[in-house]
Scaffold this active site. Sequence first.
Site, PDB file in Angstrom:
ATOM      1  N   TYR A  84      11.482   8.169  -5.434  1.00 13.72           N
ATOM      2  CA  TYR A  84       9.815   8.887  -5.985  1.00 13.72           C
ATOM      3  C   TYR A  84      10.281   9.570  -7.145  1.00 13.72           C
ATOM      4  CZ  TYR A  84       8.394   7.163  -1.646  1.00 13.72           C
ATOM      5  OH  TYR A  84       8.016   6.318  -0.505  1.00 13.72           O
ATOM      6  N   ASN A 107      -1.277   2.527  -1.929  1.00 13.31           N
ATOM      7  CA  ASN A 107      -1.199   1.259  -2.709  1.00 13.31           C
ATOM      8  C   ASN A 107      -1.807   0.031  -1.802  1.00 13.31           C
ATOM      9  OD1 ASN A 107      -0.667  -1.225  -4.284  1.00 13.31           O
ATOM     10  ND2 ASN A 107       1.428  -1.459  -3.536  1.00 13.31           N
ATOM     11  N   CYS A 115       5.356  -1.254  -4.088  1.00  8.99           N
ATOM     12  CA  CYS A 115       5.874  -0.224  -3.521  1.00  8.99           C
ATOM     13  C   CYS A 115       6.954   0.021  -2.525  1.00  8.99           C
ATOM     14  CB  CYS A 115       4.432   0.453  -2.611  1.00  8.99           C
ATOM     15  SG  CYS A 115       3.831  -0.389  -1.559  1.00  8.99           S
ATOM     16  N   HIS A 116       7.260  -1.060  -1.940  1.00  9.32           N
ATOM     17  CA  HIS A 116       8.430  -1.212  -0.909  1.00  9.32           C
ATOM     18  C   HIS A 116       9.799  -0.922  -1.926  1.00  9.32           C
ATOM     19  CE1 HIS A 116       8.080  -5.375  -2.483  1.00  9.32           C
ATOM     20  NE2 HIS A 116       9.572  -5.391  -2.605  1.00  9.32           N
ATOM     21  N   GLU A 142      14.824  -9.653  -1.452  1.00 10.13           N
ATOM     22  CA  GLU A 142      14.960  -9.567  -3.108  1.00 10.13           C
ATOM     23  C   GLU A 142      16.346  -9.208  -3.563  1.00 10.13           C
ATOM     24  OE1 GLU A 142      12.177  -6.594  -4.533  1.00 10.13           O
ATOM     25  OE2 GLU A 142      10.392  -7.697  -3.854  1.00 10.13           O
TER      26      GLU A 142
END
Length: 149
Positions: A84, A107, A115-116, A142
Amino acid sequence: MIIETPFGPAWAAIDATGNLQAFGFGDDNGRARGSSEVVATQIREYCEGRRTDFDLPLNPAGTTFQKQVWAELCRIPHGTTLSYAQLAERLGRPKASRAVGRANATNPIALVVPCHRVIGSDGSLTGYAYGTPLKKQLLDWEKSHAKQA
């Protein structure tokens, strides 16, 4: 629109002009509406490991600041994470990590606006609207597919 994914059922809200307004996992609670073959195709390609970035028309409802945060989320590369604080720094607002965290939490277009990919400064998986187990699953997915894409 409901879409089956390896992460469970997902839903999308498409406006009358074909823009994606919201995307989430699990029960849509009446939020799913409209349909878009482009959205379905790109989600499917992501789930198959053939897509790392989305190219969809987006129309999320939010404040100017929220939209700035969400736009920056889209710049976080597939398979990587930011804290963040790093996200606040990238926005030129280094003292706004809490405000960035709040915008991240609101979001409306999960996954597509990633946002993950935002984690705590200590590397911990902080909250996720659909639960930290799903956040971990998406990040692991990912990372394992970033090398292949």
